[in-house]
Structure formats: C-alpha cells, structure tokens
Motif scaffolding. Structure first.
Motif, PDB file in Angstrom:
ATOM      1  N   PHE A  84       0.839  -1.142  -0.180  1.00 28.63           N
ATOM      2  CA  PHE A  84      -0.010   0.030  -0.054  1.00 28.63           C
ATOM      3  C   PHE A  84       0.860   1.305   0.025  1.00 28.63           C
ATOM      4  O   PHE A  84       0.557   2.223  -0.683  1.00 28.63           O
ATOM      5  CB  PHE A  84      -0.934  -0.125   1.228  1.00 28.63           C
ATOM      6  N   PHE A  85       1.897   1.163   0.833  1.00 25.52           N
ATOM      7  CA  PHE A  85       2.766   2.159   0.975  1.00 25.52           C
ATOM      8  C   PHE A  85       3.542   2.911  -0.353  1.00 25.52           C
ATOM      9  O   PHE A  85       3.555   3.727  -0.876  1.00 25.52           O
ATOM     10  CB  PHE A  85       3.757   2.037   1.947  1.00 25.52           C
ATOM     11  N   PHE A  86       4.181   1.583  -1.235  1.00 22.56           N
ATOM     12  CA  PHE A  86       4.621   1.747  -2.421  1.00 22.56           C
ATOM     13  C   PHE A  86       3.694   2.336  -3.444  1.00 22.56           C
ATOM     14  O   PHE A  86       4.162   2.670  -4.436  1.00 22.56           O
ATOM     15  CB  PHE A  86       5.620   0.450  -2.562  1.00 22.56           C
ATOM     16  N   SER A  87       2.550   1.766  -3.422  1.00 22.25           N
ATOM     17  CA  SER A  87       1.636   1.991  -4.397  1.00 22.25           C
ATOM     18  C   SER A  87       1.258   3.578  -4.256  1.00 22.25           C
ATOM     19  O   SER A  87       1.202   4.247  -5.233  1.00 22.25           O
ATOM     20  CB  SER A  87       0.171   1.460  -4.300  1.00 22.25           C
ATOM     21  N   LEU A  88       1.258   3.956  -2.976  1.00 23.31           N
ATOM     22  CA  LEU A  88       0.928   5.418  -2.677  1.00 23.31           C
ATOM     23  C   LEU A  88       2.194   6.208  -3.368  1.00 23.31           C
ATOM     24  O   LEU A  88       1.743   7.397  -3.943  1.00 23.31           O
ATOM     25  CB  LEU A  88       0.858   5.786  -1.353  1.00 23.31           C
ATOM     26  N   ILE A  89       3.475   5.655  -3.180  1.00 22.71           N
ATOM     27  CA  ILE A  89       4.594   6.447  -3.691  1.00 22.71           C
ATOM     28  C   ILE A  89       4.687   6.573  -5.157  1.00 22.71           C
ATOM     29  O   ILE A  89       4.885   7.598  -5.849  1.00 22.71           O
ATOM     30  CB  ILE A  89       5.801   5.771  -3.129  1.00 22.71           C
ATOM     31  N   LEU A  90       3.814   5.378  -5.990  1.00 20.06           N
ATOM     32  CA  LEU A  90       3.877   5.364  -7.437  1.00 20.06           C
ATOM     33  C   LEU A  90       2.944   6.346  -7.741  1.00 20.06           C
ATOM     34  O   LEU A  90       3.297   7.024  -8.801  1.00 20.06           O
ATOM     35  CB  LEU A  90       3.496   3.999  -8.055  1.00 20.06           C
ATOM     36  N   PHE A  91       1.795   6.563  -7.113  1.00 16.03           N
ATOM     37  CA  PHE A  91       0.762   7.525  -7.460  1.00 16.03           C
ATOM     38  C   PHE A  91       1.242   8.876  -7.478  1.00 16.03           C
ATOM     39  O   PHE A  91       1.182   9.705  -8.276  1.00 16.03           O
ATOM     40  CB  PHE A  91      -0.437   7.403  -6.859  1.00 16.03           C
ATOM     41  N   VAL A  92       1.882   9.175  -6.491  1.00 17.41           N
ATOM     42  CA  VAL A  92       2.597  10.714  -6.162  1.00 17.41           C
ATOM     43  C   VAL A  92       3.476  10.905  -7.166  1.00 17.41           C
ATOM     44  O   VAL A  92       3.479  12.046  -7.802  1.00 17.41           O
ATOM     45  CB  VAL A  92       2.852  10.704  -4.624  1.00 17.41           C
ATOM     46  N   PHE A  93       4.456   9.875  -7.148  1.00 18.84           N
ATOM     47  CA  PHE A  93       5.790  10.155  -8.149  1.00 18.84           C
ATOM     48  C   PHE A  93       5.321  10.327  -9.702  1.00 18.84           C
ATOM     49  O   PHE A  93       5.751  11.290 -10.034  1.00 18.84           O
ATOM     50  CB  PHE A  93       6.749   9.289  -7.997  1.00 18.84           C
ATOM     51  N   GLY A  94       4.293   9.480 -10.007  1.00 21.52           N
ATOM     52  CA  GLY A  94       4.048   9.458 -11.425  1.00 21.52           C
ATOM     53  C   GLY A  94       3.280  10.900 -11.678  1.00 21.52           C
ATOM     54  O   GLY A  94       3.359  11.449 -12.770  1.00 21.52           O
ATOM     55  N   THR A  95       2.336  11.060 -10.874  1.00 28.55           N
ATOM     56  CA  THR A  95       1.471  12.458 -11.056  1.00 28.55           C
ATOM     57  C   THR A  95       2.327  13.360 -10.925  1.00 28.55           C
ATOM     58  O   THR A  95       2.348  14.525 -11.926  1.00 28.55           O
ATOM     59  CB  THR A  95       0.349  12.450  -9.903  1.00 28.55           C
ATOM     60  N   THR A  96       3.554  13.723 -10.068  1.00 31.00           N
ATOM     61  CA  THR A  96       4.284  14.534 -10.178  1.00 31.00           C
ATOM     62  C   THR A  96       4.954  14.969 -11.336  1.00 31.00           C
ATOM     63  O   THR A  96       5.118  15.998 -11.960  1.00 31.00           O
ATOM     64  CB  THR A  96       5.051  14.503  -9.039  1.00 31.00           C
ATOM     65  N   ARG A  97       5.631  13.727 -11.703  1.00 36.50           N
ATOM     66  CA  ARG A  97       6.491  13.806 -12.944  1.00 36.50           C
ATOM     67  C   ARG A  97       5.661  14.182 -14.130  1.00 36.50           C
ATOM     68  O   ARG A  97       6.184  14.806 -15.184  1.00 36.50           O
ATOM     69  CB  ARG A  97       7.020  12.115 -13.322  1.00 36.50           C
ATOM     70  N   PHE A  98       4.366  13.752 -14.228  1.00 38.18           N
ATOM     71  CA  PHE A  98       3.413  14.019 -15.409  1.00 38.18           C
ATOM     72  C   PHE A  98       3.120  15.439 -15.299  1.00 38.18           C
ATOM     73  O   PHE A  98       3.284  16.267 -16.375  1.00 38.18           O
ATOM     74  CB  PHE A  98       2.105  13.308 -15.127  1.00 38.18           C
ATOM     75  N   ILE A  99       3.040  16.116 -14.117  1.00 40.52           N
ATOM     76  CA  ILE A  99       2.461  17.515 -13.983  1.00 40.52           C
ATOM     77  C   ILE A  99       3.837  18.355 -14.348  1.00 40.52           C
ATOM     78  O   ILE A  99       3.833  19.377 -15.072  1.00 40.52           O
ATOM     79  CB  ILE A  99       2.011  17.840 -12.479  1.00 40.52           C
ATOM     80  N   ILE A 100       4.988  18.116 -14.043  1.00 41.74           N
ATOM     81  CA  ILE A 100       6.154  18.782 -14.230  1.00 41.74           C
ATOM     82  C   ILE A 100       6.484  18.899 -15.791  1.00 41.74           C
ATOM     83  O   ILE A 100       6.730  20.048 -16.261  1.00 41.74           O
ATOM     84  CB  ILE A 100       7.411  18.115 -13.521  1.00 41.74           C
ATOM     85  N   LEU A 101       6.372  17.632 -16.379  1.00 41.22           N
ATOM     86  CA  LEU A 101       6.664  17.745 -17.754  1.00 41.22           C
ATOM     87  C   LEU A 101       5.598  18.380 -18.461  1.00 41.22           C
ATOM     88  O   LEU A 101       5.784  19.232 -19.391  1.00 41.22           O
ATOM     89  CB  LEU A 101       6.840  16.403 -18.318  1.00 41.22           C
ATOM     90  N   LYS A 102       4.475  18.406 -18.073  1.00 43.15           N
ATOM     91  CA  LYS A 102       3.159  18.807 -18.787  1.00 43.15           C
ATOM     92  C   LYS A 102       3.275  20.395 -18.683  1.00 43.15           C
ATOM     93  O   LYS A 102       3.164  21.112 -19.550  1.00 43.15           O
ATOM     94  CB  LYS A 102       1.894  18.438 -18.049  1.00 43.15           C
ATOM     95  N   ARG A 103       3.830  20.866 -17.645  1.00 40.98           N
ATOM     96  CA  ARG A 103       4.185  22.443 -17.463  1.00 40.98           C
ATOM     97  C   ARG A 103       5.134  22.980 -18.474  1.00 40.98           C
ATOM     98  O   ARG A 103       4.996  23.894 -18.987  1.00 40.98           O
ATOM     99  CB  ARG A 103       4.497  22.706 -15.917  1.00 40.98           C
ATOM    100  N   LYS A 104       6.301  22.140 -18.387  1.00 37.01           N
ATOM    101  CA  LYS A 104       7.271  22.412 -19.442  1.00 37.01           C
ATOM    102  C   LYS A 104       6.942  22.660 -20.787  1.00 37.01           C
ATOM    103  O   LYS A 104       7.190  23.319 -21.379  1.00 37.01           O
ATOM    104  CB  LYS A 104       8.441  21.685 -19.092  1.00 37.01           C
ATOM    105  N   LEU A 105       6.155  21.503 -21.054  1.00 34.84           N
ATOM    106  CA  LEU A 105       5.427  21.476 -22.649  1.00 34.84           C
ATOM    107  C   LEU A 105       4.833  22.514 -23.075  1.00 34.84           C
ATOM    108  O   LEU A 105       4.538  23.255 -24.001  1.00 34.84           O
ATOM    109  CB  LEU A 105       5.132  20.082 -22.824  1.00 34.84           C
TER     110      LEU A 105
END
Length: 123
Positions: free
Chosen positions: A79-100
């Motif tokens: 459960f903990f690692f799934s939460l980390i994946l959700f947060v990390f994946g969403t954060t990376r998505f938002i960062i690259l989306k803003r750059k683009l």
C-alpha cells in the motif's frame, strides 16, 4: 557548497528542473516530436497508475487470504509503495506537462508575431 547544491547533487533534481530552450525556428518535425513527448508522458503516467493499482490489489489479496496472515506486513508495504507510485507518477506528469505548455505557448506567440510581420510586409 550550499545546501541547495548538495541536495541537487544527491537527489538528481537537476534533470527535473531543466527547461526546454528554443534555439531556432520550429519546424513540423519538431512539432511532431513535442506531440510524441506529450503522448509518452501520458503513457508513463498510466503505467505508474497501473502499477500502483496492481500493488493495491496485491495488498488486499495478502490481507484477505488466510494462508498469508504471516505476511500481513507485506500488504501494508505494498500500500505504501503504491501511494509512492501514484504521487511520483503524477508529479512527473505535471512537471513535464508544465514544461511543454511553456514551450507550446512560446511557439504560438512566435507564430502570431511572424504572421503579423508577414502581414505588415505585404502592405
């Protein structure tokens, strides 16, 4: 060395903080590359979310199965690692989306300026 520089060196956030820079006029090939990057960014987000969902499902399986009561701790780790994946994946998505988006906006502004210049030249 300042704390900020040490943190950058240790965490490797230099790659996340880099920005796209325009060096010359954009052509169709570059525009299509940006579109491919956007689609790859979405695919990567979905991969992170899918992996997180699988970990949640596996965690519930370990909680519900009586044979695996000794491994109940493993479900909480999942459960903990799934939460980390959700947060990390969403954060990376938002960062690259803003750059683009910044790059797209700069490209659109330059296209509008070039159109205005062509109109003024034709008059």
């Amino acid at each position: 060395m300042s704390k900020k520089e040490i943190l950058k060196k240790v965490t490797g956030t230099k790659h996340l903080k880099s920005s796209f820079k325009k060096r010359e006029a954009i052509i169709l090939r570059d525009y299509l590359a940006l579109e491919r990057t956007t689609l790859a960014n979405e695919r990567t987000l979905f991969a992170y979310l899918r992996s997180g969902i699988y970990m949640v499902i596996a965690g519930f399986a370990f909680l519900e199965l009586k044979q695996f009561m000794d491994l109940e701790w493993l479900s909480y780790i999942l459960f903990f690692f799934s939460l980390i994946l959700f947060v990390f994946g969403t954060t990376r998505f938002i960062i690259l989306k803003r750059k683009l988006e910044v790059y797209y906006n700069n490209m659109e502004n330059e296209n509008e300026e070039s159109k205005k210049d062509k109109i003024l030249e034709s008059k």
